[in-house]
Design a protein around this motif. Structure first.
Motif, short mmCIF file in Angstrom:
data_model
loop_
_atom_site.label_atom_id
_atom_site.label_comp_id
_atom_site.label_asym_id
_atom_site.label_seq_id
_atom_site.Cartn_x
_atom_site.Cartn_y
_atom_site.Cartn_z
N TYR A 14 6.19 1.66 4.05
CA TYR A 14 5.37 2.76 3.53
C TYR A 14 4.03 2.19 3.11
O TYR A 14 3.96 1.20 2.37
CB TYR A 14 6.05 3.43 2.32
CG TYR A 14 5.19 4.50 1.69
CD1 TYR A 14 5.05 5.75 2.29
CD2 TYR A 14 4.49 4.25 0.51
CE1 TYR A 14 4.23 6.72 1.72
CE2 TYR A 14 3.68 5.22 -0.06
CZ TYR A 14 3.55 6.46 0.55
OH TYR A 14 2.74 7.41 0.00
N ASP A 15 2.96 2.84 3.57
CA ASP A 15 1.60 2.41 3.23
C ASP A 15 0.87 3.60 2.64
O ASP A 15 0.32 4.43 3.35
CB ASP A 15 0.90 1.90 4.49
CG ASP A 15 -0.44 1.24 4.20
OD1 ASP A 15 -0.82 1.16 3.01
OD2 ASP A 15 -1.09 0.79 5.15
N GLY A 16 0.91 3.72 1.31
CA GLY A 16 0.33 4.86 0.63
C GLY A 16 -1.05 4.58 0.10
O GLY A 16 -1.61 3.50 0.28
N GLY A 17 -1.59 5.55 -0.61
CA GLY A 17 -2.91 5.41 -1.19
C GLY A 17 -2.98 4.36 -2.28
O GLY A 17 -3.97 3.68 -2.44
N LEU A 18 -1.90 4.21 -3.03
CA LEU A 18 -1.84 3.23 -4.11
C LEU A 18 -0.83 2.13 -3.82
O LEU A 18 -1.12 0.96 -4.01
CB LEU A 18 -1.45 3.94 -5.43
CG LEU A 18 -1.10 3.04 -6.61
CD1 LEU A 18 -2.30 2.21 -7.04
CD2 LEU A 18 -0.57 3.88 -7.77
N LEU A 19 0.33 2.51 -3.35
CA LEU A 19 1.44 1.57 -3.19
C LEU A 19 1.75 1.27 -1.74
O LEU A 19 1.55 2.11 -0.86
CB LEU A 19 2.70 2.15 -3.85
CG LEU A 19 2.57 2.58 -5.30
CD1 LEU A 19 3.84 3.28 -5.76
CD2 LEU A 19 2.26 1.39 -6.17
N GLY A 76 -5.77 1.45 -16.68
CA GLY A 76 -6.19 1.92 -15.36
C GLY A 76 -5.83 0.92 -14.29
O GLY A 76 -5.71 -0.27 -14.56
N LYS A 77 -5.65 1.44 -13.11
CA LYS A 77 -5.27 0.56 -12.00
C LYS A 77 -6.49 -0.18 -11.46
O LYS A 77 -7.62 0.30 -11.56
CB LYS A 77 -4.56 1.32 -10.90
CG LYS A 77 -5.43 2.25 -10.10
CD LYS A 77 -4.65 2.85 -8.95
CE LYS A 77 -5.39 3.88 -8.15
NZ LYS A 77 -6.80 3.86 -8.07
N LEU A 78 -6.24 -1.33 -10.91
CA LEU A 78 -7.26 -2.11 -10.23
C LEU A 78 -7.34 -1.68 -8.78
O LEU A 78 -6.36 -1.20 -8.21
CB LEU A 78 -6.90 -3.60 -10.27
CG LEU A 78 -6.83 -4.26 -11.65
CD1 LEU A 78 -6.22 -5.64 -11.54
CD2 LEU A 78 -8.22 -4.33 -12.25
N GLU A 79 -8.50 -1.87 -8.20
CA GLU A 79 -8.60 -1.78 -6.75
C GLU A 79 -8.10 -3.12 -6.22
O GLU A 79 -8.18 -4.13 -6.92
CB GLU A 79 -10.05 -1.54 -6.32
CG GLU A 79 -10.64 -0.24 -6.85
CD GLU A 79 -9.93 1.00 -6.34
OE1 GLU A 79 -9.46 0.99 -5.17
OE2 GLU A 79 -9.83 1.98 -7.10
#
Length: 182
Positions: A14-19, A76-79
């Motif tokens: 799975y290749d999602g927007g975040l994970l 917050g999440k990192l890029e």
């Protein structure tokens, strides 16, 4: 005793927007084969903003996976590839509209080591000045100001449920106690 597992194969499932989720085959320490499902995460920053009066600033927000609103420290999440400290400064401004003059790194946390490689970089932010917050377009937050001691009690007695918040508040309290500010 050597406990390292050797990766034999890895498949992106799975290749999602975040994970990104991988199904890996591994060789265990005893030579047997097994499998691991691994969630790849870019990491996150976690801030405990404390003002000169000993108040901490938290955010209340709805968390879809749990179906409820949770009180948390700003985070917050990192890029992918982003450095943590500039991200912490950005996220503090975005979420609560604050700038901090004094930053104390409080280490890293591994929130879900059984299946996810997320690494959280934790900071104590002090000497705050405030402007307007500007959360992401899909982020709706209520800023909550309270005495840090009250947040510490909430972390200990279970009223704060979010693990990053509990750990970060307790770390901040320990640092401030050592410095004589808590």
């Amino acid at each position: 005793m050597e406990l390292t597992e050797k990766t034999l194969s890895s498949k992106l499932v799975y290749d999602g927007g975040l994970l990104k989720v991988y199904y890996d085959t591994v060789e265990l320490v005893n030579g047997a084969a097994s499998w691991r499902e691994v969630v790849r995460h870019p990491g996150a920053v976690v801030m405990v903003p404390v003002d000169r009066d000993g108040n901490v600033y938290l955010v209340r927000q709805y968390r879809y996976p749990y179906g409820k609103t949770i009180l948390e420290v700003p985070a917050g999440k990192l890029e992918y590839g982003e450095e943590p400290f500039p991200a912490a400064r950005r996220e503090l401004e975005e979420e609560i509209g604050a700038h901090a003059e004094t930053w104390t790194p409080m280490g890293e946390m591994l929130p879900t080591p059984g299946f996810c490689d997320e690494r959280q970089y934790v900071y104590l932010a002090r000497d705050l000045s405030f402007g307007e917050n500007h959360p992401d377009v899909d982020e709706f937050l209520e800023i909550v100001k309270m005495p840090l001691k009250e947040a510490q009690e909430m972390a200990v007695d279970g009223r704060l449920e979010d693990s990053k918040t509990v750990a970060a508040i307790l770390r901040a309290c320990r640092i401030l106690e050592r410095e004589g500010d808590g």
